[in-house]
Motif scaffolding. Sequence first.
Motif, PDB file in Angstrom:
ATOM      1  N   GLY A  94     -25.913 -38.445 117.183  1.00 21.78           N
ATOM      2  CA  GLY A  94     -24.446 -39.306 116.073  1.00 21.78           C
ATOM      3  C   GLY A  94     -24.208 -40.447 115.714  1.00 21.78           C
ATOM      4  O   GLY A  94     -25.030 -41.104 117.066  1.00 21.78           O
ATOM      5  N   ALA A  95     -23.712 -40.862 114.919  1.00 19.58           N
ATOM      6  CA  ALA A  95     -23.413 -42.762 115.353  1.00 19.58           C
ATOM      7  C   ALA A  95     -22.396 -42.554 116.618  1.00 19.58           C
ATOM      8  O   ALA A  95     -22.072 -44.238 116.741  1.00 19.58           O
ATOM      9  CB  ALA A  95     -22.479 -43.384 113.849  1.00 19.58           C
ATOM     10  N   THR A  96     -21.580 -41.772 116.611  1.00 22.30           N
ATOM     11  CA  THR A  96     -20.866 -41.990 118.050  1.00 22.30           C
ATOM     12  C   THR A  96     -22.064 -42.258 119.452  1.00 22.30           C
ATOM     13  O   THR A  96     -21.431 -43.338 119.700  1.00 22.30           O
ATOM     14  CB  THR A  96     -20.865 -40.373 118.326  1.00 22.30           C
ATOM     15  N   TYR A 120     -10.993 -46.688 113.324  1.00 26.29           N
ATOM     16  CA  TYR A 120     -11.613 -45.492 114.258  1.00 26.29           C
ATOM     17  C   TYR A 120     -11.925 -45.217 115.361  1.00 26.29           C
ATOM     18  O   TYR A 120     -11.950 -45.964 116.368  1.00 26.29           O
ATOM     19  CB  TYR A 120     -13.313 -45.544 113.879  1.00 26.29           C
ATOM     20  N   TYR A 123     -13.764 -46.671 119.047  1.00 26.37           N
ATOM     21  CA  TYR A 123     -13.916 -47.291 119.755  1.00 26.37           C
ATOM     22  C   TYR A 123     -13.231 -48.039 120.465  1.00 26.37           C
ATOM     23  O   TYR A 123     -13.747 -48.359 121.140  1.00 26.37           O
ATOM     24  CB  TYR A 123     -13.856 -48.645 117.997  1.00 26.37           C
ATOM     25  N   ASN A 165     -16.702 -51.199 110.352  1.00 27.32           N
ATOM     26  CA  ASN A 165     -16.867 -50.355 109.816  1.00 27.32           C
ATOM     27  C   ASN A 165     -16.632 -50.315 108.398  1.00 27.32           C
ATOM     28  O   ASN A 165     -15.389 -50.453 108.023  1.00 27.32           O
ATOM     29  CB  ASN A 165     -15.838 -48.988 110.660  1.00 27.32           C
ATOM     30  N   ASP A 197     -20.562 -50.017 111.697  1.00 27.04           N
ATOM     31  CA  ASP A 197     -20.829 -48.945 111.399  1.00 27.04           C
ATOM     32  C   ASP A 197     -20.467 -48.727 109.807  1.00 27.04           C
ATOM     33  O   ASP A 197     -19.958 -48.940 109.567  1.00 27.04           O
ATOM     34  CB  ASP A 197     -19.811 -48.443 112.000  1.00 27.04           C
ATOM     35  N   TYR A 200     -20.515 -44.309 106.130  1.00 22.92           N
ATOM     36  CA  TYR A 200     -19.370 -43.974 105.210  1.00 22.92           C
ATOM     37  C   TYR A 200     -20.415 -44.602 103.921  1.00 22.92           C
ATOM     38  O   TYR A 200     -20.160 -44.859 102.767  1.00 22.92           O
ATOM     39  CB  TYR A 200     -17.906 -44.201 105.184  1.00 22.92           C
ATOM     40  N   SER A 230     -24.271 -37.737 109.613  1.00 19.10           N
ATOM     41  CA  SER A 230     -23.201 -36.406 108.634  1.00 19.10           C
ATOM     42  C   SER A 230     -22.197 -36.770 108.148  1.00 19.10           C
ATOM     43  O   SER A 230     -22.007 -35.883 107.750  1.00 19.10           O
ATOM     44  CB  SER A 230     -21.538 -37.193 110.266  1.00 19.10           C
ATOM     45  N   LYS A 231     -22.205 -37.445 107.768  1.00 17.45           N
ATOM     46  CA  LYS A 231     -21.681 -38.051 106.675  1.00 17.45           C
ATOM     47  C   LYS A 231     -22.017 -38.460 105.145  1.00 17.45           C
ATOM     48  O   LYS A 231     -21.501 -37.538 103.883  1.00 17.45           O
ATOM     49  CB  LYS A 231     -19.984 -38.766 106.387  1.00 17.45           C
ATOM     50  N   THR A 236     -21.954 -32.867 109.767  1.00 21.21           N
ATOM     51  CA  THR A 236     -21.513 -33.441 111.485  1.00 21.21           C
ATOM     52  C   THR A 236     -21.775 -32.847 112.678  1.00 21.21           C
ATOM     53  O   THR A 236     -21.761 -33.378 113.286  1.00 21.21           O
ATOM     54  CB  THR A 236     -19.696 -33.786 111.163  1.00 21.21           C
ATOM     55  N   TYR A 316     -10.675 -41.203 103.078  1.00 19.00           N
ATOM     56  CA  TYR A 316      -9.629 -40.768 103.467  1.00 19.00           C
ATOM     57  C   TYR A 316      -8.271 -41.626 103.313  1.00 19.00           C
ATOM     58  O   TYR A 316      -8.728 -42.503 102.414  1.00 19.00           O
ATOM     59  CB  TYR A 316      -9.337 -41.762 105.289  1.00 19.00           C
TER      60      TYR A 316
HETATM   61  C1  LIG Z   1     -16.860 -44.193 110.883  1.00 16.66           C
HETATM   62  C2  LIG Z   1     -16.869 -43.653 111.855  1.00 16.66           C
HETATM   63  N1  LIG Z   1     -18.046 -43.970 112.813  1.00 16.66           N
HETATM   64  C3  LIG Z   1     -18.482 -42.805 113.585  1.00 16.66           C
HETATM   65  C4  LIG Z   1     -17.852 -41.546 113.043  1.00 16.66           C
HETATM   66  C5  LIG Z   1     -18.548 -40.053 114.072  1.00 16.66           C
HETATM   67  O1  LIG Z   1     -20.180 -40.039 113.574  1.00 16.66           O
HETATM   68  P1  LIG Z   1     -20.701 -38.956 113.579  1.00 16.66           P
HETATM   69  O2  LIG Z   1     -20.484 -37.869 113.808  1.00 16.66           O
HETATM   70  O3  LIG Z   1     -22.217 -39.667 113.327  1.00 16.66           O
HETATM   71  O4  LIG Z   1     -21.091 -38.822 115.811  1.00 16.66           O
HETATM   72  C6  LIG Z   1     -16.757 -41.006 112.253  1.00 16.66           C
HETATM   73  C7  LIG Z   1     -16.222 -40.143 111.794  1.00 16.66           C
HETATM   74  O5  LIG Z   1     -15.170 -39.641 111.635  1.00 16.66           O
HETATM   75  C8  LIG Z   1     -16.634 -42.274 111.920  1.00 16.66           C
HETATM   76  O6  LIG Z   1     -15.321 -42.008 110.946  1.00 16.66           O
END
Ligand SMILES: Cc1ncc(COP(=O)(O)O)c(C=O)c1O
Length: 387
Positions: A94-96, A120, A123, A165, A197, A200, A230-231, A236, A316
């Motif tokens: 994931g981006a996380t 977000y 961070y 972001n 990031d 979206y 994910s998005k 996700t 959002y």
């Molecule tokens: C701005 C942003 N970055 C990262 C994530 C998480 O991404 P991932 O599911 O790829 O870990 C989210 C999830 O809501 C998000 O809103």
Amino acid sequence: MQLSKTASSFTESVIREMTRICDSVNGINLSQGFPDFPTEEVIKNAAVKAILEDVNQYSVTFGSENLRRAIANKVKRFNNLTVDAENEITVTCGATEAMLCALKAVINPGDEVIIFEPFYENYGPDVILSGAAARYITLHPPKWQFDYEELRRAFNEKTKAIVINTPNNPTGKVFSKTELEYIAKLCKEFNALAICDEIYEHITYDGETHISIASLPGMYERSITINSASKTYSVTGWRVGWAIAPPNITKLIRTVHDFMTVGAPAPLQEAVAYCMELKEDYYNKLCNHYYEARNYMSKVLVDCGFELYEAQGAYYFLVNCEQLMKQFSVKDDFEFSRALIEKTGIATVPGTSFYVNKLKGFHQVRFCYCKSFDTLYESEKRLRKLV
Ligand SMILES: Cc1ncc(COP(=O)(O)O)c(C=O)c1O
């Protein structure tokens, strides 16, 4: 025994708390940003196919060759970036994970990282876990603009990176080319990195287009571009993301990633590689759904007494609820969110969770609208009890 002071300083995600209260009253969860509609059949089938074809063991730690090639093709097609799949892409959980690996790869003690707030939720902890100090720059409603001079003053010799972001969670802001050019200029002047990031990127409205800061002149070598499936593909739970960066930075991102998670789920990497070949109509359909959902929910929220700010992307609304707070006789955003669940069964996220300067989020709550129209119709019914 003294356990980690850093870990102890993190509070449980507010979204989880709201989800729990929401579940206990059988409510509608407009707090957590994940789709409640089924993932497209072709996408699910790609994952099933990969598992049946026995792609079930570890992949190359930094990502399967197929997926890295697909990412390189996709960013050429959509982001005006020419990327070497061999040396400049790391596939992550994931981006996380990509964000944490990116920060851990570049930060030294004493470094500072600039973050726009509202931000977000992850961070802040990401920056702390990487050992940097965060500096926050406010995005001001109604257009979520930042003060150019304030941003310039935040940059200094300790600045290692700025996190951007766009399109933005929680505001819906899409950073303009002018804003990104200004940020790029500061990054060059202060020898700092832009960590962007772009999760979206395919969800923008009203003619707004997403621009990757890495595509601006002279920025590729000082950018880390983060993204995920994910998005864009409504998956996700798959946990497949990636970081794109020049080879010297990628080398360190890969090292951190290897020790952190070894690799992202192998069959799902193949499925995401398949997704990246989907044609324009897939992306148009996704964006149209959210466009309709945004228009629908914005009318409902305004009718019910919320003050809405501009949202040009993502899914959002960070809205002002001061008027309704008076009506409910509650003193802050938390009490308001709890009262809203009690009165309507609708869960939101209290605004202060997106700010370090808590006062700024006191009269705000976040609604997400990445839901099916059935869910949104039911949300409308419940919210209209307020008027
Ligand atoms: C701005 C942003 N970055 C990262 C994530 C998480 O991404 P991932 O599911 O790829 O870990 C989210 C999830 O809501 C998000 O809103």
